[in-house]
Each structure stands twice: as C-alpha cells, then as structure tokens.
Design a protein around this motif. Structure first.
Motif, PDB file in Angstrom:
ATOM      1  N   GLY A  33       0.822  -1.208   0.000  1.00 50.22           N
ATOM      2  CA  GLY A  33       0.000   0.000   0.000  1.00 50.22           C
ATOM      3  C   GLY A  33       0.854   1.255   0.000  1.00 50.22           C
ATOM      4  O   GLY A  33       0.558   2.229  -0.705  1.00 50.22           O
ATOM      5  N   THR A  34       1.932   1.230   0.768  1.00 51.63           N
ATOM      6  CA  THR A  34       2.869   2.351   0.800  1.00 51.63           C
ATOM      7  C   THR A  34       3.517   2.553  -0.567  1.00 51.63           C
ATOM      8  O   THR A  34       3.661   3.685  -1.039  1.00 51.63           O
ATOM      9  CB  THR A  34       3.959   2.109   1.871  1.00 51.63           C
ATOM     10  OG1 THR A  34       3.322   1.941   3.138  1.00 51.63           O
ATOM     11  CG2 THR A  34       4.961   3.240   1.941  1.00 51.63           C
ATOM     12  N   LYS A  36       2.275   1.689  -3.503  1.00 52.44           N
ATOM     13  CA  LYS A  36       1.272   2.194  -4.441  1.00 52.44           C
ATOM     14  C   LYS A  36       1.053   3.693  -4.252  1.00 52.44           C
ATOM     15  O   LYS A  36       0.883   4.431  -5.221  1.00 52.44           O
ATOM     16  CB  LYS A  36      -0.031   1.412  -4.289  1.00 52.44           C
ATOM     17  CG  LYS A  36       0.077   0.002  -4.837  1.00 52.44           C
ATOM     18  CD  LYS A  36      -1.127  -0.839  -4.520  1.00 52.44           C
ATOM     19  CE  LYS A  36      -2.254  -0.524  -5.457  1.00 52.44           C
ATOM     20  NZ  LYS A  36      -3.387  -1.446  -5.295  1.00 52.44           N
ATOM     21  N   THR A  37       1.112   4.149  -3.011  1.00 48.56           N
ATOM     22  CA  THR A  37       0.980   5.577  -2.739  1.00 48.56           C
ATOM     23  C   THR A  37       2.194   6.344  -3.240  1.00 48.56           C
ATOM     24  O   THR A  37       2.060   7.437  -3.792  1.00 48.56           O
ATOM     25  CB  THR A  37       0.794   5.816  -1.218  1.00 48.56           C
ATOM     26  OG1 THR A  37      -0.391   5.134  -0.796  1.00 48.56           O
ATOM     27  CG2 THR A  37       0.685   7.291  -0.886  1.00 48.56           C
ATOM     28  N   ALA A  38       3.379   5.762  -3.080  1.00 49.83           N
ATOM     29  CA  ALA A  38       4.617   6.418  -3.507  1.00 49.83           C
ATOM     30  C   ALA A  38       4.742   6.496  -5.025  1.00 49.83           C
ATOM     31  O   ALA A  38       5.420   7.387  -5.540  1.00 49.83           O
ATOM     32  CB  ALA A  38       5.824   5.684  -2.922  1.00 49.83           C
ATOM     33  N   PRO A  40       2.091   6.623  -7.742  1.00 50.36           N
ATOM     34  CA  PRO A  40       0.723   6.645  -8.264  1.00 50.36           C
ATOM     35  C   PRO A  40       0.648   6.520  -9.785  1.00 50.36           C
ATOM     36  O   PRO A  40      -0.397   6.139 -10.314  1.00 50.36           O
ATOM     37  CB  PRO A  40       0.188   8.001  -7.791  1.00 50.36           C
ATOM     38  CG  PRO A  40       1.397   8.857  -7.608  1.00 50.36           C
ATOM     39  CD  PRO A  40       2.486   7.915  -7.164  1.00 50.36           C
TER      40      PRO A  40
END
Length: 138
Positions: A33-34, A36-38, A40
């Motif tokens: 999840g981290t 995917k956020t880093a 985008p």
C-alpha cells in the motif's frame, strides 16, 4: 503508464510475523500500500507464492508485457535453476531484491541462481529495497 510485477517467494507471506529481527514487523501487504501511494503513476502488481511452479507461471505470464519484474524468490534464490531459466526465457528485465543481507548470513545464502539473469541486486536494505527496484525501472 509503466507496469511492474513484484514477485515474492516462499515464506514472504509471513513478513511481519516471521523473524522480525531479520525481516521487520511490517507485512508485505501493508508495505505494498505504501508503494502504491509512492508511485501513483505506476501500475504495480503483486504476487506471492510458496510454490516454485506458480512463480514460474507468473514470470511467463508477465514476462513479455510488463516493464519490470522485482523478484524476491526467498529460499528459491539459492536452489532454483528453473526460476533462473524462466527469467532468461522472457524479455521483461528483472531486479533481484532481498530484505536481509544474504551475504552476511549462512554460507548457502551467498549464492543466487537468479543474479546473472537480473539487471541488478539489492540486498540488506529491508523493505526499502523494493522501492529502489521500482525506481530503477522508472
């Protein structure tokens, strides 16, 4: 948009529970999840299996259509000629990642069948090695 497969091998489904002194306290699902956020603007895919054949199938499935494979084959790193052959058989480049420093551990972990089939290797930097591998493909 770049497509990158993150492929984890045996026992990595236990990250966060397994030997936290070596592998840390965070599960890979949380870390993903981290990532995917880093990133985008990157289409990140994740697959984990404790089965060598399933990993080979995933390399075959993504190895002609993705922009990169980030592979942590776990114990198969040191034993699997078949995974090495799968990486050699596809056109998608790969980067080998290890959470721990495999060269500072038991002697049998010092050899990797995958390294010669990969663009590079990142070892010993914890989960951050995955981020570095993704950045390489960008």
């Amino acid at each position: 948009m770049k497509k990158i497969m993150i492929l984890n091998g045996p026992n990595l489904n236990l990250l966060g529970k397994r030997e936290p002194g070596v592998y840390g306290n965070q599960s890979f699902e949380d870390y993903f999840g981290t990532l995917k956020t880093a990133f985008p603007d990157v289409e990140l895919h994740y697959f984990q299996s404790n089965h060598e054949g399933a990993m080979i199938d995933k390399i075959h499935e993504t190895g002609f259509s993705f922009d990169g494979i980030v592979i942590n084959a776990g114990g198969y790193t040191h034993t699997s000629v078949a995974l090495a052959d799968a990486l050699s058989s596809v056109t998608t480049p790969a980067v080998e990642v290890h959470i721990s420093n495999i060269h500072a551990r038991e002697a049998f972990r010092h050899h990797s069948y995958l390294t010669s089939r990969c663009k590079g290797i990142i070892a010993g930097l914890g989960l951050r090695g995955y981020e570095m591998a993704v950045r390489y493909f960008l």
